[in-house]
Design a protein around this motif. Sequence first.
Motif, PDB file in Angstrom:
ATOM      1  N   GLU A 146       0.852  -1.186   0.000  1.00  0.00           N
ATOM      2  CA  GLU A 146       0.000   0.000   0.000  1.00  0.00           C
ATOM      3  C   GLU A 146       0.887   1.234   0.000  1.00  0.00           C
ATOM      4  OE1 GLU A 146      -2.776   0.051   3.188  1.00  0.00           O
ATOM      5  OE2 GLU A 146      -3.989  -1.581   2.375  1.00  0.00           O
ATOM      6  N   PRO A 147       0.436   2.292  -0.675  1.00  0.00           N
ATOM      7  CA  PRO A 147      -0.897   2.480  -1.266  1.00  0.00           C
ATOM      8  C   PRO A 147      -1.115   1.819  -2.613  1.00  0.00           C
ATOM      9  CG  PRO A 147       0.413   4.443  -1.583  1.00  0.00           C
ATOM     10  CD  PRO A 147       1.245   3.527  -0.741  1.00  0.00           C
ATOM     11  N   SER A 148      -0.094   1.305  -3.261  1.00  0.00           N
ATOM     12  CA  SER A 148      -0.293   0.679  -4.566  1.00  0.00           C
ATOM     13  C   SER A 148       0.317  -0.710  -4.579  1.00  0.00           C
ATOM     14  CB  SER A 148       0.334   1.535  -5.681  1.00  0.00           C
ATOM     15  OG  SER A 148       1.737   1.612  -5.516  1.00  0.00           O
ATOM     16  N   GLU A 149      -0.267  -1.605  -5.380  1.00  0.00           N
ATOM     17  CA  GLU A 149       0.228  -2.971  -5.506  1.00  0.00           C
ATOM     18  C   GLU A 149       1.206  -3.065  -6.679  1.00  0.00           C
ATOM     19  OE1 GLU A 149      -2.660  -6.343  -4.261  1.00  0.00           O
ATOM     20  OE2 GLU A 149      -3.850  -4.896  -5.395  1.00  0.00           O
ATOM     21  N   THR A 150       2.335  -2.410  -6.526  1.00  0.00           N
ATOM     22  CA  THR A 150       3.357  -2.441  -7.564  1.00  0.00           C
ATOM     23  C   THR A 150       4.685  -2.878  -6.953  1.00  0.00           C
ATOM     24  OG1 THR A 150       3.977  -0.129  -7.210  1.00  0.00           O
ATOM     25  CG2 THR A 150       2.222  -0.568  -8.816  1.00  0.00           C
ATOM     26  N   ARG A 151       5.563  -3.383  -7.802  1.00  0.00           N
ATOM     27  CA  ARG A 151       6.861  -3.827  -7.297  1.00  0.00           C
ATOM     28  C   ARG A 151       7.656  -2.644  -6.751  1.00  0.00           C
ATOM     29  NH1 ARG A 151      11.540  -7.772  -9.857  1.00  0.00           N
ATOM     30  NH2 ARG A 151      13.192  -7.083  -8.454  1.00  0.00           N
ATOM     31  N   SER A 152       7.588  -1.496  -7.429  1.00  0.00           N
ATOM     32  CA  SER A 152       8.344  -0.329  -6.958  1.00  0.00           C
ATOM     33  C   SER A 152       7.869   0.108  -5.579  1.00  0.00           C
ATOM     34  CB  SER A 152       8.218   0.816  -7.955  1.00  0.00           C
ATOM     35  OG  SER A 152       6.859   1.197  -8.126  1.00  0.00           O
ATOM     36  N   GLU A 153       6.551  -0.017  -5.322  1.00  0.00           N
ATOM     37  CA  GLU A 153       6.024   0.344  -4.008  1.00  0.00           C
ATOM     38  C   GLU A 153       6.528  -0.629  -2.946  1.00  0.00           C
ATOM     39  OE1 GLU A 153       4.130   2.375  -1.045  1.00  0.00           O
ATOM     40  OE2 GLU A 153       4.360   2.975  -3.136  1.00  0.00           O
ATOM     41  N   VAL A 154       6.513  -1.927  -3.275  1.00  0.00           N
ATOM     42  CA  VAL A 154       7.011  -2.922  -2.324  1.00  0.00           C
ATOM     43  C   VAL A 154       8.486  -2.701  -2.038  1.00  0.00           C
ATOM     44  CG1 VAL A 154       7.445  -5.394  -1.989  1.00  0.00           C
ATOM     45  CG2 VAL A 154       5.262  -4.634  -2.926  1.00  0.00           C
ATOM     46  N   GLU A 155       9.274  -2.410  -3.052  1.00  0.00           N
ATOM     47  CA  GLU A 155      10.704  -2.152  -2.845  1.00  0.00           C
ATOM     48  C   GLU A 155      10.919  -0.942  -1.946  1.00  0.00           C
ATOM     49  OE1 GLU A 155      11.881  -1.785  -6.881  1.00  0.00           O
ATOM     50  OE2 GLU A 155      12.402  -3.918  -7.105  1.00  0.00           O
ATOM     51  N   ARG A 156      10.126   0.099  -2.170  1.00  0.00           N
ATOM     52  CA  ARG A 156      10.251   1.300  -1.337  1.00  0.00           C
ATOM     53  C   ARG A 156       9.880   0.999   0.104  1.00  0.00           C
ATOM     54  NH1 ARG A 156       7.193   5.488   0.523  1.00  0.00           N
ATOM     55  NH2 ARG A 156       5.260   4.619  -0.312  1.00  0.00           N
ATOM     56  N   ARG A 157       8.813   0.225   0.284  1.00  0.00           N
ATOM     57  CA  ARG A 157       8.354  -0.107   1.637  1.00  0.00           C
ATOM     58  C   ARG A 157       9.335  -1.037   2.360  1.00  0.00           C
ATOM     59  NH1 ARG A 157       4.260   2.596   4.354  1.00  0.00           N
ATOM     60  NH2 ARG A 157       2.666   3.280   2.902  1.00  0.00           N
ATOM     61  N   LEU A 158       9.960  -1.935   1.633  1.00  0.00           N
ATOM     62  CA  LEU A 158      10.960  -2.807   2.253  1.00  0.00           C
ATOM     63  C   LEU A 158      12.129  -1.990   2.791  1.00  0.00           C
ATOM     64  CD1 LEU A 158      11.013  -5.793  -0.276  1.00  0.00           C
ATOM     65  CD2 LEU A 158      10.343  -5.922   2.132  1.00  0.00           C
ATOM     66  N   THR A 159      12.510  -0.966   2.058  1.00  0.00           N
ATOM     67  CA  THR A 159      13.575  -0.078   2.532  1.00  0.00           C
ATOM     68  C   THR A 159      13.147   0.634   3.810  1.00  0.00           C
ATOM     69  OG1 THR A 159      14.350   0.247   0.258  1.00  0.00           O
ATOM     70  CG2 THR A 159      15.051   1.870   1.892  1.00  0.00           C
ATOM     71  N   GLU A 160      11.885   1.067   3.870  1.00  0.00           N
ATOM     72  CA  GLU A 160      11.361   1.711   5.075  1.00  0.00           C
ATOM     73  C   GLU A 160      11.332   0.730   6.243  1.00  0.00           C
ATOM     74  OE1 GLU A 160       7.597   3.552   4.531  1.00  0.00           O
ATOM     75  OE2 GLU A 160       8.207   4.693   2.756  1.00  0.00           O
ATOM     76  N   LEU A 161      10.932  -0.508   5.970  1.00  0.00           N
ATOM     77  CA  LEU A 161      10.865  -1.522   7.026  1.00  0.00           C
ATOM     78  C   LEU A 161      12.246  -1.789   7.596  1.00  0.00           C
ATOM     79  CD1 LEU A 161       8.783  -3.507   8.373  1.00  0.00           C
ATOM     80  CD2 LEU A 161       9.593  -5.213   6.731  1.00  0.00           C
ATOM     81  N   GLU A 162      13.243  -1.856   6.735  1.00  0.00           N
ATOM     82  CA  GLU A 162      14.610  -2.083   7.179  1.00  0.00           C
ATOM     83  C   GLU A 162      15.100  -0.936   8.059  1.00  0.00           C
ATOM     84  OE1 GLU A 162      19.054  -2.473   5.143  1.00  0.00           O
ATOM     85  OE2 GLU A 162      17.267  -2.993   3.968  1.00  0.00           O
TER      86      GLU A 162
END
Length: 379
Positions: free
Chosen positions: A309-325
């Motif tokens: 979220e907010p979008s179901e895209t790979r770029s969004e998931v990659e960005r969120r993984l960086t935030e999670l780390e």
Amino acid sequence: MTRGRRALGAFWAVVVLALVAGTGTLQWLGPPDAASVAAPATPAAADPAPPAPAATVVAEPFIEAPVPAAAEPIAATGAPVRTEPPAAPAPPPLVTPVAMPQQGAAEPRIAEPEPEMLERTRAGLVPKLGPDGRTSIRHYARPFDRDAERRPRIGLIIGNMGLFAQHSEEAIRRLPGAVTLAFSPYAQRPEPLLERARARGMEVLTALPLEPAGYGQFADPGDRALLTGRPVEENLERLDWALSRMQGQVGAIGALGRLRGERFAANAELLGIIQAALTTRGLLYIDPRPGAPTPARAFGRTVDLILDEPSETRSEVERRLTELEALALRNGSALGLLGNPTPFFTAAILAWSAGLEDRGAVLAPVTVLLRRPGTQAAR
């Protein structure tokens, strides 16, 4: 005329003398030797074809056998003809079984479902405490050395497992073993996927279909959903049904795919009853709402970040993984949730996790990230 007859007679005399001389010569030489008679010329034979590859598995390294020497051709003069030896045929390739790479071959295997930790109900077999007080949280947990591994810990939960068998199987095969899988209770025949997950050492959760925001309009948690308008007894029966759809889980999560049960969870009393029921069965509970308090009546954890979220895209998931780390490095741990095992999400997690330990963090199963009921202290 007389002169012509004399010339003809002289010619025939010469012919007769030549024949006599030739016969005498042959008799003096004797009969011919069979070995010295040249055979009629034949076309040169083609090089032998290489042997066909073996049809069975070659267990040992191939050793090329010596090529037998061919008989040297003999010329009409009786002398052997020197020719270059033909090139040795290439050795057959080693035949090996074609198999997909098995990640984590040395990873610990999750225990098989324990009959003594199952209770038969009207809905089916559901977890219960073992005769010695063992909980599913511990019995089906992935081993993790908490004392030796002190780096910040990151947990990942992948939801909707089992609904799309091909995507689910790919996620189980490719993702790191420390990733936790949340299986939908609506999955058909999840047992083969669960067995593969156990073999990879992956912890599993039951996804609970709690009433979401937007229920009745655009959000449908299915016909076995736990609803705010249903009696407590019926919701507990539906909880048992969801838990009976699989065995060997460490607990449950209040999310079904991208639905996160906001309307049901907003009723603290109802949510507390469900958490208490899970606790009596030795199960943990994960709240999928970032910012929500730690489960009040169950060992568990609240998700820190939704990855798709907010979008179901790979770029969004990659960005969120960086935030999670970054969140884990700052706080010591972090837990992320991904709604579906989509292949490009799987690829994004693989690319991100490849250098995670070099960056100072480590993936951890969800049982390592638990907190005591109603507290923020790590268990």
